[in-house]
Design a protein around this motif. Structure first.
Motif, PDB file in Angstrom:
ATOM      1  N   ALA A  56       0.614  -0.885  -0.553  1.00 51.77           N
ATOM      2  CA  ALA A  56      -0.287   0.049   0.646  1.00 51.77           C
ATOM      3  C   ALA A  56       0.758   1.197   0.208  1.00 51.77           C
ATOM      4  CB  ALA A  56      -0.779   0.018   1.189  1.00 51.77           C
ATOM      5  N   ARG A  65      -1.921   6.420  -5.703  1.00 48.18           N
ATOM      6  CA  ARG A  65      -2.869   5.996  -5.427  1.00 48.18           C
ATOM      7  C   ARG A  65      -3.388   7.111  -6.363  1.00 48.18           C
ATOM      8  NH1 ARG A  65      -5.527   7.563   0.928  1.00 48.18           N
ATOM      9  NH2 ARG A  65      -7.757   6.983   0.174  1.00 48.18           N
ATOM     10  N   THR A  89     -11.328   5.196  -0.942  1.00 49.84           N
ATOM     11  CA  THR A  89     -10.383   4.327  -0.120  1.00 49.84           C
ATOM     12  C   THR A  89     -10.142   2.784  -0.821  1.00 49.84           C
ATOM     13  OG1 THR A  89     -10.027   5.679   1.916  1.00 49.84           O
ATOM     14  CG2 THR A  89     -10.287   3.253   2.156  1.00 49.84           C
ATOM     15  N   VAL A 138      -7.583  -0.096  -1.965  1.00 50.94           N
ATOM     16  CA  VAL A 138      -8.220  -0.975  -1.010  1.00 50.94           C
ATOM     17  C   VAL A 138      -7.799  -2.257  -2.659  1.00 50.94           C
ATOM     18  CG1 VAL A 138      -8.913  -2.453   0.504  1.00 50.94           C
ATOM     19  CG2 VAL A 138      -8.154  -0.292   1.183  1.00 50.94           C
ATOM     20  N   CYS A 186      -4.896  -2.990  -4.332  1.00 52.31           N
ATOM     21  CA  CYS A 186      -3.837  -3.339  -3.415  1.00 52.31           C
ATOM     22  C   CYS A 186      -3.924  -4.962  -3.080  1.00 52.31           C
ATOM     23  CB  CYS A 186      -3.614  -2.671  -1.742  1.00 52.31           C
ATOM     24  SG  CYS A 186      -2.995  -1.403  -2.241  1.00 52.31           S
ATOM     25  N   ALA A 238      -5.416  -5.714   1.716  1.00 46.50           N
ATOM     26  CA  ALA A 238      -6.705  -5.166   1.664  1.00 46.50           C
ATOM     27  C   ALA A 238      -6.102  -4.864   3.026  1.00 46.50           C
ATOM     28  CB  ALA A 238      -7.984  -5.979   1.938  1.00 46.50           C
ATOM     29  N   ALA A 284      -3.919  -1.864   3.099  1.00 48.47           N
ATOM     30  CA  ALA A 284      -4.268  -0.726   2.654  1.00 48.47           C
ATOM     31  C   ALA A 284      -5.307   0.073   3.801  1.00 48.47           C
ATOM     32  CB  ALA A 284      -4.448  -1.043   1.486  1.00 48.47           C
ATOM     33  N   LEU A 285      -5.443  -1.061   3.818  1.00 44.72           N
ATOM     34  CA  LEU A 285      -6.520  -0.490   5.025  1.00 44.72           C
ATOM     35  C   LEU A 285      -5.851   0.732   6.383  1.00 44.72           C
ATOM     36  CD1 LEU A 285      -9.340  -2.029   5.817  1.00 44.72           C
ATOM     37  CD2 LEU A 285      -9.424  -0.500   4.426  1.00 44.72           C
ATOM     38  N   CYS A 328      -4.160   3.575   4.920  1.00 46.38           N
ATOM     39  CA  CYS A 328      -5.085   4.900   4.644  1.00 46.38           C
ATOM     40  C   CYS A 328      -5.419   5.529   5.748  1.00 46.38           C
ATOM     41  CB  CYS A 328      -6.066   4.206   3.530  1.00 46.38           C
ATOM     42  SG  CYS A 328      -6.275   3.403   2.040  1.00 46.38           S
ATOM     43  N   ALA A 370      -0.092   5.784   2.808  1.00 49.60           N
ATOM     44  CA  ALA A 370      -0.813   5.501   1.471  1.00 49.60           C
ATOM     45  C   ALA A 370      -0.067   6.238  -0.154  1.00 49.60           C
ATOM     46  CB  ALA A 370      -2.354   5.225   1.348  1.00 49.60           C
TER      47      ALA A 370
END
Length: 507
Positions: A333, A338, A343, A347, A350, A411, A414-415, A418, A423
């Protein structure tokens, strides 16, 4: 290229020396054979035992094992040098040029490997006192320098032979040139492909720009965490050697085989099923509790749950593997651009990229860490000893579980990225557009560097007349002065005569 071979040879020689193998034979041929094995080559060992002047005994051995410690050092150096060589390449790098560079490197690698294949053949001969065949101590143990005790082979048959006559054991090994060169070519091409996918700052052809955005972040993240796991394994080996009675052997085994053990543990911790068989003295090379699980069983299933029944701390292997995947997700991520994506879309991107990368990486780990060894000693047609070891994982399961774990880790990473605002922070932009300080052409005496700010009367005195106030001059870009043009003469007209040459001494 030469640095990679020198590094591999150095690691192989140091590992063999720490194991004490140089006490049994010449270190040079053994080093060459280990390097050949590390790059996908094939070595055929053979041996014989002579007693009573008869050559009726033979030792037959099969080894399918790659010392990944040597392989990893060579791959890191070779891939790093090749990826760095692509950085100064222009943005007009074409696929044909990239293929030509890779082909030249592969050809040179195979030629150097041919020299190692020629040097990696030798025969080591031991007499009874050096091998333990005539120990006389009644223990019946076979002591081979560099390998240790192989147990009571054949119920003390070795002691009885050496007591009746001087026994001579001869162990030889030779490199199979054809399969070794083919395996080396496949290995070096695989390393170069991985290097192109992992080197995020290396140039790519314009048509391959999608790989830079979608494949490189995940591929580089997976490679980074796998190397990090090996470093952690080496640190654990150093700590274990500090409290061991024979630290040199622990360190030597770690130099040669630390990636083998670590990269077996990663798929095993991610619930990839393995099957193994071990018998005879080769049980001693397995760590605890794997030796207890395989002892006395044929083709036994190996899993974290079964190992945890013997040692509860084995569950930490799964915890470490999950944390390793989560780290790969965060790195993916952070390195994925980006570009203002929402978001949810970021996600998903990624998760898909890391899932695809892990689905390829996990089966490769399973194939690279497969282990098979079979040794038998026959004397005058009588089977005196037998030892076998085989450990292999399921490639289809590794493919499926790799995709699932990769998507979940991508996932989650990436969360987290973010949520923390990281990110895309370490993303490397595509270097296809030429901007300052990457001019269209390299600056020189006749090609000045491109301007990166407009000229004005405050900074450029040539834009204002003498005595003119700089504040009255609007900001404008300086225009280059065109060279003077010579008048063209009509066709057929002779050029006017030049000035008469001046005589020496004339004013």
């Amino acid at each position: 290229m030469s640095w990679a071979f020198l590094a591999m040879a150095g690691i192989a020689a140091l590992g063999l020396h720490l194991l004490g193998a140089d006490a049994a034979g010449r270190l040079g041929p053994m080093t060459a054979a280990v390097v050949v094995l590390a790059v996908g080559g094939s070595v055929t060992p053979s041996g014989s035992v002579e007693a009573f002047g008869l050559a009726g005994a033979g030792a037959h051995t099969t080894i399918d094992f790659a010392p990944l410690g040597v392989s990893l050092v060579g791959a890191l150096l070779l891939g790093g040098i090749f990826g760095r060589s692509l950085r100064p390449a222009g943005a007009a790098l074409r696929g044909a040029e990239l293929a030509a560079r890779a082909g030249a490197v592969a050809l040179l690698f195979v030629l150097l490997l041919g020299g190692l294949a020629w040097a990696g053949s030798s025969t080591v001969t031991f007499d009874g006192s050096s091998t333990g065949l005539g120990s006389g101590g009644g223990s019946g143990g076979l002591q081979i320098p560099g390998l240790g005790s192989l147990g009571d082979i054949g119920g003390g048959l070795a002691d009885r032979i050496s007591g009746l006559a001087k026994a001579k054991a001869s162990v030889g090994f030779s490199v199979r040139t054809g399969p070794s060169l083919l395996g080396g070519a496949v290995w070096v091409l695989a390393v170069l492909v991985i290097a192109v996918l992992v080197s995020r700052r290396a140039r790519l052809p314009v048509a391959w720009s999608a790989l830079h955005r979608s494949v490189r972040p995940a591929a580089s993240a997976v490679c980074a965490v796998l190397v990090l796991a090996v470093v952690a394994g080496l640190a654990a080996a150093v700590a274990a050697a500090a409290g061991d009675g024979r630290p040199r052997r622990v360190l030597g085994a770690a130099l040669l085989g630390a990636p083998n053990g670590v990269w077996i543990g990663v798929p095993l911790g991610l619930l990839v099923p393995w099957r193994g068989t071990a018998s005879g003295s080769l049980l001693q090379v397995l760590p605890d509790p794997l030796d207890k699980l395989l002892k006395g069983q044929a083709d036994s299933a190996v899993s974290v749950s079964r190992l945890a029944d013997l040692e509860p701390l084995v569950w930490l292997l799964s915890v470490g593997s999950v944390l390793l995947m989560l780290t790969a997700g965060v790195l993916t991520a952070v390195r994925t651009p980006r570009d203002g994506a929402r978001t949810g879309a970021f996600v998903g991107r990624c998760a898909l990229s890391l899932g695809a990368a892990t689905a390829v990486a996990l089966p490769l780990l399973v194939l690279a860490t497969r282990l098979k060894a079979d040794a038998s000693l026959s004397v005058l047609g009588i089977d005196a000893a037998g030892a076998g070891l085989e450990l292999a994982g399921s490639v289809p399961s590794a493919l499926l579980l790799g995709a699932l774990w990769g998507c979940a880790a991508g996932a989650a990473g990436a969360l987290l990225a973010c949520a923390t605002g990281t990110a895309g922070r370490r993303a490397v932009r595509t270097r296809g557009a030429r901007t300052y300080p990457d001019p269209v052409s390299l600056p020189g005496p006749y090609t000045p560097s491109s301007s990166y700010r407009p000229s004005s009367g405050d900074t450029n005195p040539y834009l204002r007349a003498p005595g003119e106030d700089p504040s009255d001059i609007p900001t404008r870009t300086a225009q280059p002065i065109p060279p003077p043009r010579r008048p063209r003469r009509p066709p057929g007209e002779t050029p006017p005569p030049g000035p008469a040459p001046r005589k020496p001494g004339a004013p």
